[in-house]
Scaffold this motif. Structure first.
Motif, PDB file in Angstrom:
ATOM      1  N   TYR A 166     -22.434  13.290 117.295  1.00 54.92           N
ATOM      2  CA  TYR A 166     -21.613  13.705 116.269  1.00 54.92           C
ATOM      3  C   TYR A 166     -20.093  13.739 116.486  1.00 54.92           C
ATOM      4  O   TYR A 166     -19.355  13.444 115.805  1.00 54.92           O
ATOM      5  N   TYR A 210     -13.838  12.207 103.260  1.00 50.79           N
ATOM      6  CA  TYR A 210     -15.096  11.996 103.084  1.00 50.79           C
ATOM      7  C   TYR A 210     -16.201  11.668 103.801  1.00 50.79           C
ATOM      8  O   TYR A 210     -17.204  12.184 103.640  1.00 50.79           O
ATOM      9  N   TYR A 211     -15.714  10.715 104.783  1.00 49.37           N
ATOM     10  CA  TYR A 211     -16.834  10.469 105.877  1.00 49.37           C
ATOM     11  C   TYR A 211     -17.000  11.644 106.763  1.00 49.37           C
ATOM     12  O   TYR A 211     -18.112  11.732 107.343  1.00 49.37           O
ATOM     13  N   LYS A 249     -16.889  14.779 106.057  1.00 54.59           N
ATOM     14  CA  LYS A 249     -17.680  15.828 105.324  1.00 54.59           C
ATOM     15  C   LYS A 249     -19.295  15.231 105.290  1.00 54.59           C
ATOM     16  O   LYS A 249     -20.260  15.878 105.525  1.00 54.59           O
ATOM     17  N   TYR A 250     -19.303  13.908 105.070  1.00 55.13           N
ATOM     18  CA  TYR A 250     -20.669  13.182 105.039  1.00 55.13           C
ATOM     19  C   TYR A 250     -21.310  13.225 106.275  1.00 55.13           C
ATOM     20  O   TYR A 250     -22.489  13.711 106.145  1.00 55.13           O
ATOM     21  N   ARG A 270     -20.846  15.627 108.648  1.00 54.62           N
ATOM     22  CA  ARG A 270     -21.175  16.921 108.842  1.00 54.62           C
ATOM     23  C   ARG A 270     -22.353  17.476 107.946  1.00 54.62           C
ATOM     24  O   ARG A 270     -23.532  18.098 108.556  1.00 54.62           O
ATOM     25  N   GLU A 271     -22.354  16.974 106.923  1.00 59.63           N
ATOM     26  CA  GLU A 271     -23.633  17.319 106.007  1.00 59.63           C
ATOM     27  C   GLU A 271     -24.936  16.632 106.569  1.00 59.63           C
ATOM     28  O   GLU A 271     -26.107  17.333 106.551  1.00 59.63           O
ATOM     29  N   ASN A 272     -24.673  15.387 106.914  1.00 59.86           N
ATOM     30  CA  ASN A 272     -26.057  14.811 107.526  1.00 59.86           C
ATOM     31  C   ASN A 272     -26.532  15.441 108.785  1.00 59.86           C
ATOM     32  O   ASN A 272     -27.722  15.713 108.979  1.00 59.86           O
ATOM     33  N   VAL A 298     -25.939  18.435 109.630  1.00 56.47           N
ATOM     34  CA  VAL A 298     -26.419  19.916 109.339  1.00 56.47           C
ATOM     35  C   VAL A 298     -27.920  19.713 108.692  1.00 56.47           C
ATOM     36  O   VAL A 298     -28.831  20.729 108.971  1.00 56.47           O
ATOM     37  N   ASN A 299     -27.982  18.685 107.634  1.00 56.04           N
ATOM     38  CA  ASN A 299     -29.244  18.333 107.059  1.00 56.04           C
ATOM     39  C   ASN A 299     -30.589  18.434 108.073  1.00 56.04           C
ATOM     40  O   ASN A 299     -31.479  18.645 107.647  1.00 56.04           O
ATOM     41  N   TYR A 300     -30.287  17.694 109.356  1.00 57.09           N
ATOM     42  CA  TYR A 300     -31.290  17.252 109.878  1.00 57.09           C
ATOM     43  C   TYR A 300     -31.389  18.331 111.190  1.00 57.09           C
ATOM     44  O   TYR A 300     -32.120  18.105 112.102  1.00 57.09           O
ATOM     45  N   ARG A 301     -30.783  19.408 111.146  1.00 57.81           N
ATOM     46  CA  ARG A 301     -30.965  20.414 112.244  1.00 57.81           C
ATOM     47  C   ARG A 301     -32.196  20.947 112.219  1.00 57.81           C
ATOM     48  O   ARG A 301     -32.765  21.516 113.014  1.00 57.81           O
TER      49      ARG A 301
END
Length: 88
Positions: free
Chosen positions: A14, A31-32, A34-35, A37-39, A41-44
């Motif tokens: 990360y 944009y990237y 944020k993208y 970070r979101e990814n 976080v989603n896979y935690r």
């Protein structure tokens, strides 16, 4: 022990992705970042004991990062450190 090593690799990946984002054109960085970070976080929620899933996610991180770098004509060698983290 495996959990700790894999999780450290995910955190290092990360951080490296965020460093690569800084190589992108200035107007695309938010944009990237944020993208990414979101990814992450989603896979935690991925089972930390499932090393195959974690390895797959790290490989996907590297592959997607190369795609973005190529899209903006950033030399792939910029991702060498990420390759070491994600692909061994």
């Amino acid at each position: 022990m495996l959990f700790r090593r894999e999780m450290k690799a995910a955190l290092r990946a990360y951080g490296e992705v965020l460093r690569l984002v800084n190589r992108l054109p200035k107007d695309t960085r938010p944009y990237y970042a944020k993208y990414a970070r979101e990814n992450f976080v989603n896979y935690r929620e991925v089972d930390p004991n499932d090393s195959d899933s974690l390895r797959e996610l790290l490989n996907r991180t590297y592959t997607h990062s190369l795609w973005v770098l190529n899209k903006y004509s950033v030399d792939e060698e910029a991702a060498d450190k990420l390759k070491q983290i994600c692909c061994g």
